[in-house]
Design a protein around this motif. Structure first.
Motif, PDB file in Angstrom:
ATOM      1  N   SER A 243      28.330 105.386  15.692  1.00 42.34           N
ATOM      2  CA  SER A 243      28.030 103.955  15.852  1.00 42.34           C
ATOM      3  C   SER A 243      28.399 103.229  14.566  1.00 42.34           C
ATOM      4  O   SER A 243      28.760 103.854  13.570  1.00 42.34           O
ATOM      5  N   ALA A 244      28.201 101.935  14.576  1.00 43.94           N
ATOM      6  CA  ALA A 244      28.332 101.133  13.358  1.00 43.94           C
ATOM      7  C   ALA A 244      27.055 101.311  12.534  1.00 43.94           C
ATOM      8  O   ALA A 244      26.020 101.681  13.090  1.00 43.94           O
TER       9      ALA A 244
ATOM     10  N   LYS B 135      22.141  94.581  11.571  1.00 48.16           N
ATOM     11  CA  LYS B 135      23.105  95.600  11.993  1.00 48.16           C
ATOM     12  C   LYS B 135      24.513  95.080  11.716  1.00 48.16           C
ATOM     13  O   LYS B 135      24.770  93.875  11.898  1.00 48.16           O
TER      14      LYS B 135
ATOM     15  N   THR C 170      27.062  95.363  13.509  1.00 48.33           N
ATOM     16  CA  THR C 170      27.601  94.732  14.735  1.00 48.33           C
ATOM     17  C   THR C 170      27.133  93.277  14.839  1.00 48.33           C
ATOM     18  O   THR C 170      27.914  92.398  15.218  1.00 48.33           O
TER      19      THR C 170
ATOM     20  N   GLU D 239      32.159 100.155  14.338  1.00 54.15           N
ATOM     21  CA  GLU D 239      32.227 101.608  14.521  1.00 54.15           C
ATOM     22  C   GLU D 239      33.544 102.149  13.957  1.00 54.15           C
ATOM     23  O   GLU D 239      33.592 103.207  13.355  1.00 54.15           O
TER      24      GLU D 239
ATOM     25  N   PHE E  16      31.746 103.107  21.203  1.00 55.50           N
ATOM     26  CA  PHE E  16      31.557 101.729  21.651  1.00 55.50           C
ATOM     27  C   PHE E  16      32.784 101.038  22.235  1.00 55.50           C
ATOM     28  O   PHE E  16      32.660 100.006  22.869  1.00 55.50           O
TER      29      PHE E  16
ATOM     30  N   ARG F 245      26.636  96.479  25.061  1.00 57.42           N
ATOM     31  CA  ARG F 245      25.949  96.746  23.795  1.00 57.42           C
ATOM     32  C   ARG F 245      25.257  98.108  23.819  1.00 57.42           C
ATOM     33  O   ARG F 245      24.710  98.516  24.832  1.00 57.42           O
ATOM     34  N   GLY F 246      25.273  98.768  22.689  1.00 58.68           N
ATOM     35  CA  GLY F 246      24.690 100.104  22.609  1.00 58.68           C
ATOM     36  C   GLY F 246      25.612 101.176  23.175  1.00 58.68           C
ATOM     37  O   GLY F 246      25.222 102.319  23.379  1.00 58.68           O
ATOM     38  N   GLY F 247      26.875 100.798  23.399  1.00 65.39           N
ATOM     39  CA  GLY F 247      27.784 101.647  24.176  1.00 65.39           C
ATOM     40  C   GLY F 247      28.368 102.859  23.466  1.00 65.39           C
ATOM     41  O   GLY F 247      29.151 103.588  24.083  1.00 65.39           O
ATOM     42  N   SER F 248      27.993 103.127  22.223  1.00 63.75           N
ATOM     43  CA  SER F 248      28.525 104.349  21.599  1.00 63.75           C
ATOM     44  C   SER F 248      28.030 105.602  22.327  1.00 63.75           C
ATOM     45  O   SER F 248      28.711 106.626  22.345  1.00 63.75           O
ATOM     46  N   ASP F 249      26.856 105.498  22.927  1.00 64.43           N
ATOM     47  CA  ASP F 249      26.350 106.605  23.755  1.00 64.43           C
ATOM     48  C   ASP F 249      27.341 106.935  24.875  1.00 64.43           C
ATOM     49  O   ASP F 249      27.482 108.087  25.267  1.00 64.43           O
TER      50      ASP F 249
HETATM   51  N1  ASP Z   1      27.119  99.037  17.517  1.00 62.25           N
HETATM   52  C1  ASP Z   1      27.038  98.726  18.904  1.00 62.25           C
HETATM   53  C2  ASP Z   1      25.818  97.881  19.193  1.00 62.25           C
HETATM   54  O1  ASP Z   1      25.054  97.540  18.306  1.00 62.25           O
HETATM   55  C3  ASP Z   1      27.119  99.941  19.767  1.00 62.25           C
HETATM   56  C4  ASP Z   1      26.167 101.068  19.443  1.00 62.25           C
HETATM   57  O2  ASP Z   1      25.523 101.096  18.420  1.00 62.25           O
HETATM   58  O3  ASP Z   1      26.065 101.979  20.278  1.00 62.25           O
HETATM   59  O4  ASP Z   1      25.613  97.494  20.321  1.00 62.25           O
END
Ligand code: ASP
Length: 451
Positions: free
Chosen positions: A36-37, A47, A49, A120, A182, A196-200
């Motif tokens: 992730s970032a 963050k 991002t 990222e 991501f 958002r949160g897409g590194s998973d």
């Molecule tokens: N950096 C991105 C976010 O904050 C993706 C991630 O962290 O998974 O949404």
């Protein structure tokens, strides 16, 4: 071979990166690292991002972006300095951050995504350099090179299935492969992010592509708890969950993992484990296709707020063919999705998420129900929460609903509605939001008694 993904809080500082290096080094099977970032270092922090979003906004408004660029570059610089990295990588990162402000603004559907993805992308460069400098041969691979081809939907990219064959070729590297999470690249070569949160999601895609034996998702908690730790003090952590159980829990508020991240690993039949970067010896929570041993009937309790009920009654409703379809048609025409539909003989309740309603839509629903469908009564009731007890093993236990209903009634909590699917993976209760915490506590005591 294992794919390891580290979330933003695991990568927020040099100290965190040292833990990451130790984790990857500790197991030679850890061949693919998705990052992730940099996240928040403390609760007041920003963050990367989110800082990139600010930078983007100032850029498109043609404001001065120097301060934005400097803040972001400094975030990476601080880590690089503390880790004693050679200057080369920071020169590249600083340039990449500044170059964002050269991208065309007009007719550029992917401008926002290009800014966001930089968090990222540059972190992956920094981490690969750090690994290399510390006795772990590593290579940074951009998603384009990795073959992560996605649909051209900004902020909501979906993987194109033919990508998996290309991703499999990553197995050919001798070094540890570091991939930014991501985002992917469209067939036209544009950067396009997942939600958002897409590194998973990237981690899951890479795990499915390289046919990993395990996808390890490192966060900052010891796996998944059987109930929200903000409501239950020291809840049990769950050692094993099935994909179906995880999906049900995630639906009602468990947010440890991105919703869409389960799909690629599930389809690829890759087991997944959620672990803690700050406590890597803890076994975490394993998400598997089938339980390896007999589990208790209820593995987790979750709850979510913000539901409303469209409550409809009409005499002889059960005999009116097509009634349910007509109700749902009204909602579909207003672009409203439904969540649950508990029914009686002459009544039905359609549970929807409140955020889908506007005062105009609400009025229109009631108008059509009354005038077109000629119902006897229709109203919209608010402030509902859903409460779910989840467990695949409920099927083979009698009395789970009875236990839950008794626990709730003992605390004076009214069950407004109740619903259980035929798969029997979960039982859902609709209750008033004001009673949610008390309800979770009552159910937790009933299903996870202290020995
Ligand atoms: N950096 C991105 C976010 O904050 C993706 C991630 O962290 O998974 O949404």
């Amino acid at each position: 071979m294992k794919v390891v993904k580290f979330g933003g809080s695991s990568l927020a500082s040099a100290q965190q990166l040292e833990k990451v290096l130790d984790i990857v080094k500790a197991d030679p099977e850890r061949k693919f690292v998705v990052v992730s970032a940099p996240g928040k270092r403390d609760s007041q922090d920003t963050k990367v991002t989110d800082a990139l979003i600010q930078y983007y906004k100032h850029y498109v408004a043609e404001k001065n972006v120097t301060a934005d660029q400097e803040w972001i570059i400094e975030r990476y610089q601080a880590m690089s300095d503390e880790l004693g990295l050679k200057p080369k990588v920071m020169t590249k990162i600083a340039q990449a951050i500044k170059d964002l402000a050269k991208l065309p603004i007009q007719d550029n559907l992917f401008l926002y995504d290009s800014f966001l993805a930089a968090g990222e992308d540059n972190n992956a460069k920094l981490i690969a350099a750090y690994f290399n400098q510390n006795g772990l041969p590593a290579v940074y691979v951009h998603p384009k090179e990795a073959g992560i081809t996605v649909t051209p939907e900004p902020g909501n990219a979906q993987i194109i299935p033919s990508s998996y064959d290309r991703i499999e070729k990553l197995r050919g590297y001798d070094e540890v492969v570091v991939i930014p999470g991501f985002f992917g690249v469209t067939a036209e070569g544009d950067i396009c992010t997942f939600s958002r949160g897409g590194s998973d999601i990237t981690g899951s895609i890479v795990a499915a592509g390289v046919k990993a034996d395990l996808y390890e998702n490192f966060t900052d908690v010891d796996g998944i708890f059987s109930a929200h730790p903000g409501i239950i003090k020291n809840p049990q952590s769950i050692s094993e969950l099935t994909y179906r159980e995880m999906r049900e829990l995630a639906y009602a508020g468990f947010t440890v993992l991105h919703d869409e991240a389960l799909i690629p690993a599930y389809r690829g039949r890759i087991p997944l484990v959620i672990k803690n970067t700050n406590n890597p010896s803890h076994p975490g929570t394993k998400i598997v296709l089938k339980h390896s041993r007999n589990q208790q009937p209820v593995v987790g309790i979750s709850a979510d707020d913000g539901f409303v009920s469209i409550t409809i009654s009409k005499y002889l409703m059960n005999r009116e063919i097509g009634f349910g379809r007509k109700v749902l048609q009204i909602l579909e025409d207003l672009n409203i999705g439904f969540e649950h539909i508990p029914t009686g003989i002459d009544d039905m309740s359609v549970i929807i998420r409140e955020r889908q309603l506007t005062p105009i839509k609400e009025e229109e629903i009631l108008r059509q129900l009354t005038h077109k469908l000629e119902v006897d009564h229709a109203e919209i009731e608010r402030d509902f929460s859903i409460l779910m007890i989840v467990g695949e093993n409920m099927k083979s236990h009698i009395g789970v609903t009875a236990t839950a209903a008794k626990a709730l009634s003992d605390k004076g909590i009214n069950i407004e509605m109740i619903s259980q699917g035929s798969s029997e993976v979960s039982i859902l209760f609709v209750i008033k939001t004001a009673q949610k915490n008390a309800a979770i506590q009552a159910l937790y005591e009933a299903f996870f008694p202290k020995n």
